[in-house]
Design a protein around this motif. Structure first.
Motif, short mmCIF file in Angstrom:
data_model
loop_
_atom_site.label_atom_id
_atom_site.label_comp_id
_atom_site.label_asym_id
_atom_site.label_seq_id
_atom_site.Cartn_x
_atom_site.Cartn_y
_atom_site.Cartn_z
N MET A 1 0.78 -1.20 0.04
CA MET A 1 0.13 0.22 0.10
C MET A 1 0.87 1.27 0.03
O MET A 1 1.83 1.40 0.96
CB MET A 1 -0.81 0.11 1.24
CG MET A 1 -1.73 1.39 1.45
SD MET A 1 -2.89 1.47 0.09
CE MET A 1 -4.17 0.12 0.93
N ALA B 1 -1.30 -0.91 -7.04
CA ALA B 1 -1.06 -0.07 -5.69
C ALA B 1 -1.81 0.94 -5.49
O ALA B 1 -2.69 1.21 -4.51
CB ALA B 1 0.46 -0.09 -5.43
N TYR C 1 -4.89 2.04 -3.04
CA TYR C 1 -5.08 3.17 -2.18
C TYR C 1 -6.38 3.89 -2.32
O TYR C 1 -6.84 4.46 -1.31
CB TYR C 1 -3.62 4.20 -2.30
CG TYR C 1 -3.68 5.34 -1.38
CD1 TYR C 1 -3.08 5.20 -0.25
CD2 TYR C 1 -4.39 6.17 -1.87
CE1 TYR C 1 -2.96 6.43 0.66
CE2 TYR C 1 -4.30 7.48 -0.99
CZ TYR C 1 -3.44 7.48 0.08
OH TYR C 1 -3.53 8.63 0.84
N LYS D 1 -9.35 2.29 -0.75
CA LYS D 1 -9.47 2.28 0.70
C LYS D 1 -9.74 3.66 1.19
O LYS D 1 -10.26 3.86 2.22
CB LYS D 1 -8.26 1.58 1.12
CG LYS D 1 -7.91 0.12 1.06
CD LYS D 1 -6.79 -0.47 1.58
CE LYS D 1 -6.95 -2.11 1.53
NZ LYS D 1 -8.01 -2.56 2.28
#
Length: 800
Positions: free
Chosen positions: A376, A657, A661, A664
């Motif tokens: 992350m 990645a 991010y 989330k």
């Protein structure tokens, strides 16, 4: 980043079910606001009784740490059984239908209903008291419009354990429309049954009547030294305790200045609470009810609003005040307890494994277990790679693009009447993508069908790019690849591709076209255009079946290859998209090219014949590979050299990645847009490689670098603009427009009058709500500026 809080975990589901959730400060039972590292009461939360907070405010609340959750009462009301007395609960059961959703705090339960007829004109709280008890606390309360209640799994400040649901379903599972109804007949039934056990309704029955008017608070208490001390400190701390009283139409008028409706007295002209003016005004100078021409002290207000005596009022106020000897005036929130939720249900019977057939379980692992987990990115990495202000156009010199891509871009830039930074590449990519269509593919079978959009204001040279492009295609023998400039329906678009499956369409006023398609009044045929754009983008490497019609017609196209070059102003383009476009990925299929710096110049078409000759040579190579009776070019798979493959793998890891991010952290549109970056980069690299060597193309590191730079830059442009433009309704558009107007002023900021003048269509009350919401989510800051010449101070807003 979303916080690990009850609000973040539950609010989204509650909003979908039709409720209006709000954050609760840790250790409290009232709506709270987080800022500068501390929690304070949320002012003006009663407006959310009329409807949930805008999406952008909800997104901010989800990031606040340790936020509990409550709901505003408006479309839903609460019946609070604030006792464990069995006789009271039995009387309630006899009077009304027990609600299908109930929760427990410290004692009794809170049940939820829809408000029915016969409740108009009642105060925000209807209370029943035990006439035989000395307690000043109500035994049962009906919480109507203008109140709120805390929900699980928020920690109860007194028990240190979470609130919990007593029913199989929670409000997240039961939409508002499925709750039972509570109306005036139910209220009368409660009065009858509670009267049988000694409970009386002492709160005013109707705000406009005098039958149950409360007696005025005694002034005798104010002569006590302790009372004076409490009142003095309470006037200093109005911002802390006033909003916690939940009075109707509570509103902050400035720092340390508040107003509300004094609901405990009747209206002078018989109006219900919802229509009364907030005549109770408070500041550090004192508290006055201008409707009754009467002064109050803080203790007076608390006694009247909470229907309690002097001792109970001072005890309640003391939680919000600094110590008598001085100290911090802020609220010191107690640390929420981490005790697990208490399950009051009886222990279930032990599971007997022999009673039921066991579910088969097979050995082995899925292949994805061997995949290296994605790391992350940090917040700092996100800010560096996806900055709020996108960097300059990454290809300042067309010579970086060797071969036909660079030559075509340079010619179009030279031959157009306006020089632009990004426009020539924006139009060259779909032109070459269409010409190379159905002849080349990447190893993963991606084709060169590309959608680009050039964004610029009126007179910036968008349309001047098209004329030299069409002339060159005609001269080079590719006039049949030029598609229609306008579409009236989705079927018209498909008919064009049936006549020739590789086409590039140059769409002027593209943003205006998308807006018209999205207009509620547009016909189904117009809406099909955008649907077909989306479907065709992913169908270039397969057979497109299209729609079936009642008369038996069907639209089947072998490997349709549509490329688009759209031209639009930024406002038109971004306003054409809503959240549905972000969710289905429609917007992610476009490569967006803001034109950047532009300037008029002399047109130079001297390189036209040279570039046209190169295009004819490329077509000759493709024609030499014709196979089969239908004369189709055989497909050439263009490999990636070892360096390009490493670059592709690195970009894919970066894409995954940063998309994770964005997902989330609820970056609007971010996940769908970022997950298309590698695909778009490979398409650009394919066009670049074929343009260098149509006969034996190979994607090298430079091709991947060009594709990476342009695709990531376009994604950055989209994400930054979606945050400030894309909206689903007029309120969100107004909020975006006001925030952007303030941001454009930079450090100078914008005065309130300047903002109101710019947005004359937004009334003052709505503008106040917008500015308050932007300040609450810490998008802007407000400063009161005093003139050296005297006069009234003014509020200046700046972007944070």
């Amino acid at each position: 980043m979303l916080a690990n809080s009850p609000y973040a975990a539950r609010a989204g589901n509650l909003r979908e079910a039709g409720y209006s959730p709000m954050p609760v400060g840790p250790g409290t039972k009232v709506p709270g606001k987080y800022g500068a590292g501390e929690w304070r009461p949320l002012s003006g939360w009663q407006k959310y009784c009329d409807g949930p907070a805008p999406e952008f405010v909800h997104d901010t609340w989800e990031r606040w740490p340790d936020a509990g959750i409550c709901i505003a009462h408006g479309v839903v009301i609460g019946l609070d059984l604030d006792t464990d007395r069995r006789d009271v609960e039995q009387a309630l059961h006899r009077a009304v239908e027990v609600p299908n959703v109930r929760r427990r705090g410290q004692k009794g339960w809170m049940g939820y209903y829809r408000p029915g007829d016969g409740l108009d004109g009642l105060s925000a709280r209807v209370r029943w008291y035990d006439s035989g008890s000395d307690s000043k606390s109500p035994v049962v309360e009906l919480l109507l419009h203008g109140t709120q209640s805390v929900l699980p799994p928020t920690i109860h400040p007194d028990t240190g354990t979470p609130y919990r649901w007593l029913t199989d379903e929670s409000l997240e599972d039961v939409p508002v429309d499925d709750l039972p109804e509570f109306g005036g007949a139910d209220l009368d039934a409660l009065d009858r049954e509670f009267g049988k056990i000694g409970l009386t309704r002492q709160a005013p029955r109707r705000v406009c009547g005098d039958d149950y008017e409360r007696p005025a608070a005694s002034d005798h208490d104010l002569e006590k030294p302790f009372g004076r001390s409490v009142n003095d400190r309470a006037l200093e701390a109005l911002d802390q305790w006033w909003p916690a009283l939940d009075m109707p139409k509570t509103r902050q008028r400035g720092a340390g200045a508040w107003e509300a409706v004094p609901f405990w007295r009747g209206s002078n002209n018989g109006r219900p609470v919802s229509e009364r003016n907030p005549n109770l005004k408070a500041s550090w100078r004192g508290i006055v009810d201008f409707g009754a021409d009467r002064s109050y002290t803080p203790v007076d207000v608390v006694m009247a609003a909470r229907d309690c005596d002097f001792k109970a009022a001072t005890n309640w106020l003391s939680d919000f005040l600094r110590p008598e000897a001085g100290g911090d005036m802020g609220i010191t929130m107690s640390e929420p307890a981490s005790a697990p939720e208490i399950d009051m249900a009886p222990d279930p019977e032990p599971f007997d494994p022999s009673r039921w057939a066991a579910t088969p379980v097979f050995a082995g692992q899925r292949r994805f277990h061997a995949v290296k987990p994605i790391a992350m990115p940090s917040d700092a990495a996100w800010e560096a790679m996806v900055p709020k202000e996108p960097p300059p156009f990454p290809v300042p010199d067309f010579g970086i693009c060797t071969g036909l891509l660079g030559d075509l871009a340079r010619h179009i830039d030279d031959a157009s009447a306006t020089m632009t930074e990004a426009g020539a590449l924006a139009v060259s990519l779909p032109i070459l993508g269409a010409i190379f269509g159905r002849a080349y593919a990447t190893p993963s079978n991606l084709r060169s069908n590309i959608y680009t959009v050039a964004l610029g204001g009126s007179g910036t040279g968008k349309t001047s790019l098209v004329n030299p492009a069409k002339e060159l295609m005609t001269v080079s023998g590719h006039g049949d690849v030029i598609g229609n400039d306008r579409f009236k329906s989705g079927s018209g678009l498909l008919q064009m591709l049936l006549q020739g499956p590789r086409r590039v369409s140059f769409l002027d006023e593209f943003g205006h076209m998308l807006q018209n398609i999205g207009n509620p009044g547009s016909g189904v045929h117009a809406k099909e255009i955008l649907t077909e754009f989306t479907a065709l983008y992913s169908a270039a490497n397969t057979i497109f079946s299209g729609s079936a019609y009642a008369d038996g017609r069907s639209t089947s196209i072998d490997y349709p290859h549509l490329c688009l070059f759209g031209m639009a102003t930024p406002e038109q383009f971004w306003r054409a998209f809503g959240s549905s476009s972000l969710e289905d990925g429609s917007i992610a299929r476009y490569l967006v090219f803001p034109l950047g710096e532009t300037a008029p110049k002399e047109m130079d078409a001297s390189a036209a014949e040279s570039v046209a000759g190169a295009l004819r040579e490329a077509q000759a190579v493709m024609s030499s590979r014709v196979s089969g009776n239908l004369g189709k070019s055989s497909l050439t798979t263009v490999p990636l050299d070892s360096y390009a493959e490493k670059a592709r793998a690195a970009l894919k890891e970066k894409e995954s990645a940063f998309a994770m991010y964005a997902e989330k952290n609820a970056v609007r549109g971010g996940p769908a847009i970022l997950r298309r970056v590698t695909e778009n980069a490979l398409k650009i690299a394919l066009v670049s490689a074929v343009g260098r060597s149509p006969a034996a193309p190979e994607i090298d590191a430079r091709d991947m670098e060009i594709g990476h730079a342009l695709a990531w830059w376009s994604a950055n442009v989209m994400i930054s603009n979606i945050a400030s433009h894309v909206a689903d309704n007029q309120l969100e558009r107004d909020v975006n427009d006001v925030e952007r107007f303030i941001s454009e002023a930079g450090e100078r900021g914008r005065a309130r009058g300047e903002i109101q003048k710019r947005f004359r269509g937004i009334n003052k009350r709505a503008m106040t709500d917008i500015l308050d919401a932007l300040e609450e989510q810490e998008s802007i800051s407000k400063e009161t500026v005093y003139s050296q010449m005297g006069g009234r101070p003014k509020s200046v807003f700046r972007s944070i």
